[in-house]
Design an enzyme around this catalytic site. Structure first.
Site, PDB file in Angstrom:
ATOM      1  N   THR A   8      -0.343 -21.760  19.942  1.00  0.00           N
ATOM      2  CA  THR A   8      -1.771 -21.479  20.509  1.00  0.00           C
ATOM      3  C   THR A   8      -2.290 -20.263  19.497  1.00  0.00           C
ATOM      4  O   THR A   8      -1.633 -19.689  18.895  1.00  0.00           O
ATOM      5  CB  THR A   8      -1.510 -20.822  21.769  1.00  0.00           C
ATOM      6  OG1 THR A   8      -2.851 -20.428  22.164  1.00  0.00           O
ATOM      7  CG2 THR A   8      -0.888 -19.523  22.021  1.00  0.00           C
ATOM      8  N   GLN A   9      -3.728 -20.650  19.698  1.00  0.00           N
ATOM      9  CA  GLN A   9      -4.541 -19.678  18.737  1.00  0.00           C
ATOM     10  C   GLN A   9      -4.617 -18.402  19.498  1.00  0.00           C
ATOM     11  O   GLN A   9      -4.870 -17.240  18.725  1.00  0.00           O
ATOM     12  CB  GLN A   9      -5.936 -20.157  18.693  1.00  0.00           C
ATOM     13  CG  GLN A   9      -5.915 -21.353  17.631  1.00  0.00           C
ATOM     14  CD  GLN A   9      -7.518 -22.060  17.657  1.00  0.00           C
ATOM     15  OE1 GLN A   9      -8.318 -21.229  18.115  1.00  0.00           O
ATOM     16  NE2 GLN A   9      -7.757 -23.085  17.207  1.00  0.00           N
ATOM     17  N   CYS A  10      -4.131 -18.361  20.470  1.00  0.00           N
ATOM     18  CA  CYS A  10      -4.271 -16.962  21.530  1.00  0.00           C
ATOM     19  C   CYS A  10      -3.191 -15.917  20.975  1.00  0.00           C
ATOM     20  O   CYS A  10      -2.055 -16.473  20.576  1.00  0.00           O
ATOM     21  CB  CYS A  10      -4.171 -17.180  22.940  1.00  0.00           C
ATOM     22  SG  CYS A  10      -5.203 -18.144  23.668  1.00  0.00           S
ATOM     23  N   THR A  58       1.600  -4.514   4.098  1.00  0.00           N
ATOM     24  CA  THR A  58       1.432  -5.166   5.491  1.00  0.00           C
ATOM     25  C   THR A  58       0.838  -6.650   5.459  1.00  0.00           C
ATOM     26  O   THR A  58       1.076  -7.146   6.472  1.00  0.00           O
ATOM     27  CB  THR A  58       0.331  -4.190   6.307  1.00  0.00           C
ATOM     28  OG1 THR A  58      -0.880  -4.133   5.526  1.00  0.00           O
ATOM     29  CG2 THR A  58       1.229  -2.953   6.303  1.00  0.00           C
ATOM     30  N   THR A 117       0.747  -1.243  -0.137  1.00  0.00           N
ATOM     31  CA  THR A 117       0.042   0.020  -0.081  1.00  0.00           C
ATOM     32  C   THR A 117       0.727   1.316   0.003  1.00  0.00           C
ATOM     33  O   THR A 117       0.460   2.311  -0.680  1.00  0.00           O
ATOM     34  CB  THR A 117      -0.974   0.250   1.352  1.00  0.00           C
ATOM     35  OG1 THR A 117      -1.819  -1.179   1.162  1.00  0.00           O
ATOM     36  CG2 THR A 117      -1.797   1.308   1.336  1.00  0.00           C
ATOM     37  N   THR A 167       2.510  -9.979  14.344  1.00  0.00           N
ATOM     38  CA  THR A 167       1.410 -10.424  13.725  1.00  0.00           C
ATOM     39  C   THR A 167       0.471  -9.256  13.225  1.00  0.00           C
ATOM     40  O   THR A 167       0.531  -8.305  14.105  1.00  0.00           O
ATOM     41  CB  THR A 167       0.459 -11.371  14.906  1.00  0.00           C
ATOM     42  OG1 THR A 167       1.265 -12.551  15.288  1.00  0.00           O
ATOM     43  CG2 THR A 167      -0.630 -11.800  14.023  1.00  0.00           C
ATOM     44  N   SER A 207       1.660  -7.560  -1.340  1.00  0.00           N
ATOM     45  CA  SER A 207       2.270  -8.739  -0.651  1.00  0.00           C
ATOM     46  C   SER A 207       1.502  -9.890  -0.460  1.00  0.00           C
ATOM     47  O   SER A 207       1.953 -10.954   0.012  1.00  0.00           O
ATOM     48  CB  SER A 207       2.667  -8.069   0.889  1.00  0.00           C
ATOM     49  OG  SER A 207       1.389  -8.031   1.814  1.00  0.00           O
ATOM     50  N   SER A 208       0.229  -9.903  -0.818  1.00  0.00           N
ATOM     51  CA  SER A 208      -0.537 -11.387  -0.913  1.00  0.00           C
ATOM     52  C   SER A 208       0.076 -12.194  -1.777  1.00  0.00           C
ATOM     53  O   SER A 208      -0.035 -13.287  -1.982  1.00  0.00           O
ATOM     54  CB  SER A 208      -2.006 -11.016  -1.200  1.00  0.00           C
ATOM     55  OG  SER A 208      -2.414  -9.913  -1.013  1.00  0.00           O
TER      56      SER A 208
END
Ligand code: ASP
Length: 359
Positions: A294-296, A105, A29, A182, A74-75
């Protein structure tokens, strides 16, 4: 130099006035413009980006630039893009004090994680940045991100060494270890989080470095190792209530898969239903590498707390500690690329290689 910068130098370390930096533009972007035909954002010419940030000329640094051809959203990033980036940094390493990578991003955390593993023993900064709004827009976040990333890439400590010789993401006033980040927000300027590690630096009036956290090489005179062999035979299994045995079997036992990242609940728990545990055992018996993350967003896997976690451990699942999924993927790509023997990969997974886990 403005007064602020003089102050900044005194308080936060030295600026190398003669620093040479290489800006690598991959796309994203930050360098996009709206296409009047269909109103979508499309990449535009790199020279135009630099024209939008005349402030960069106020630094006395030499800033060279090089652009991906073609530049990409970036995809579209692939492991071959990481190999290209690592190859470019290797080729130009001796000529520059630091590297800034302008990147979309969407997959920046994947790329920063990958580069952190591919570049071992860094003595110079490699700073990823980008923006949520194109640099030509009045409210863009791209200018501040780029200008501060440049300043950080040039920063030296009192012995003349790079202040942050790590692969980092700089975004919205925060310098974070790349393999801890993340993307958490699609709209907000604070697009990235590093929940399990405080920022390596924060930019306000001053750039305040958290020196105790920054990883430095054991030998400043040794050239880094550029590790570019990657094996991508990795899948991600995200658990959810209602997941079916067939889906789990397809992912865990796929013929082409060498390793599976299992995104579990909380501190590393999964369903204790016999069909699930049997499939985990079956995959282990097939020598699949099974890594528990973990998903957290924050916190760590610990398979000794709950009976449901313990069953996984006993079935051969490896603890991913507080590793992000992005980092786990990059670490596996690298380790699978380096080792033929899955036992070696399992041993290395437990190790803290680049500050990616708190261990
Ligand atoms: N789709 C864009 C990209 O990742 C989004 C961004 O740069 O923020 O390339």
């Amino acid at each position: 130099m403005t007064d602020n910068m003089t102050c900044n130098e005194r308080r936060d370390g030295m600026q190398d006035r003669k620093a040479s930096l290489l800006l690598i533009y991959t796309g994203g972007t930050i360098g996009m413009k709206q296409d009047p035909a269909d109103l979508t954002l499309k990449p535009f010419n790199f020279e135009q980006i630099l024209m939008e940030v005349p402030e960069l000329h106020k630094f006395a640094y030499r800033i060279d630039s090089v652009s991906f051809d073609p530049i990409i959203d970036s995809s579209d990033i692939e492991p071959s893009s990481w190999q290209e980036l690592a190859g470019l940094i290797e080729e130009k390493y001796d000529g520059y004090d630091g590297f800034i990578i302008l990147h979309g991003t969407d997959t920046m955390s994947y790329s920063a994680s990958a580069l952190s593993f591919m570049l071992e023993g860094l003595t110079k900064p490699v700073i990823f940045t980008g923006s949520q709004l194109p640099i030509g827009m009045p409210r863009t976040d791209g200018k501040e991100n780029l200008i501060s990333a440049v300043e950080i890439a040039a920063a030296k400590d009192s012995s003349g060494h790079a202040r942050v010789p790590e692969v980092c993401v700089y975004f919205d006033n925060m310098l974070m270890r790349g393999n801890r980040t993340t993307k958490v927000n699609a709209d907000n300027f604070r697009a990235f989080r590093s929940e399990n590690l405080p920022p390596l630096a924060e930019a306000g009036i001053y750039i305040k470095y958290n020196d105790a956290l920054i990883i430095r090489p054991s030998d400043w005179n040794r050239r880094p190792l550029f590790r570019t062999a990657l094996d991508t035979r990795v899948s991600i299994l995200k658990l959810h209530p209602g997941i079916t045995p067939q889906v789990v079997r397809d992912i865990l036992c796929g013929k082409e898969t060498r390793a599976v990242i299992i995104e579990t609940y909380g501190s590393g728990n999964a369903t204790s239903r016999p069909w699930f545990i049997n499939l985990i055992r079956e995959a282990s018996a097939m020598d699949k590498i099974l890594l528990n993350v973990t998903q957290c967003l924050a916190g760590s896997v610990n398979m000794d707390i709950y009976a449901n976690g313990k069953i996984l451990k006993e079935a051969g699942v490896i603890c991913g500690y507080d590793c992000t999924t992005e980092s786990a993927l990059a670490k596996l790509f690298l380790l699978l690329g380096e080792y033929e023997d899955n036992r070696e990969v399992r041993l290395m997974l437990e190790k803290n290689m680049r500050g990616e886990i708190s261990k």
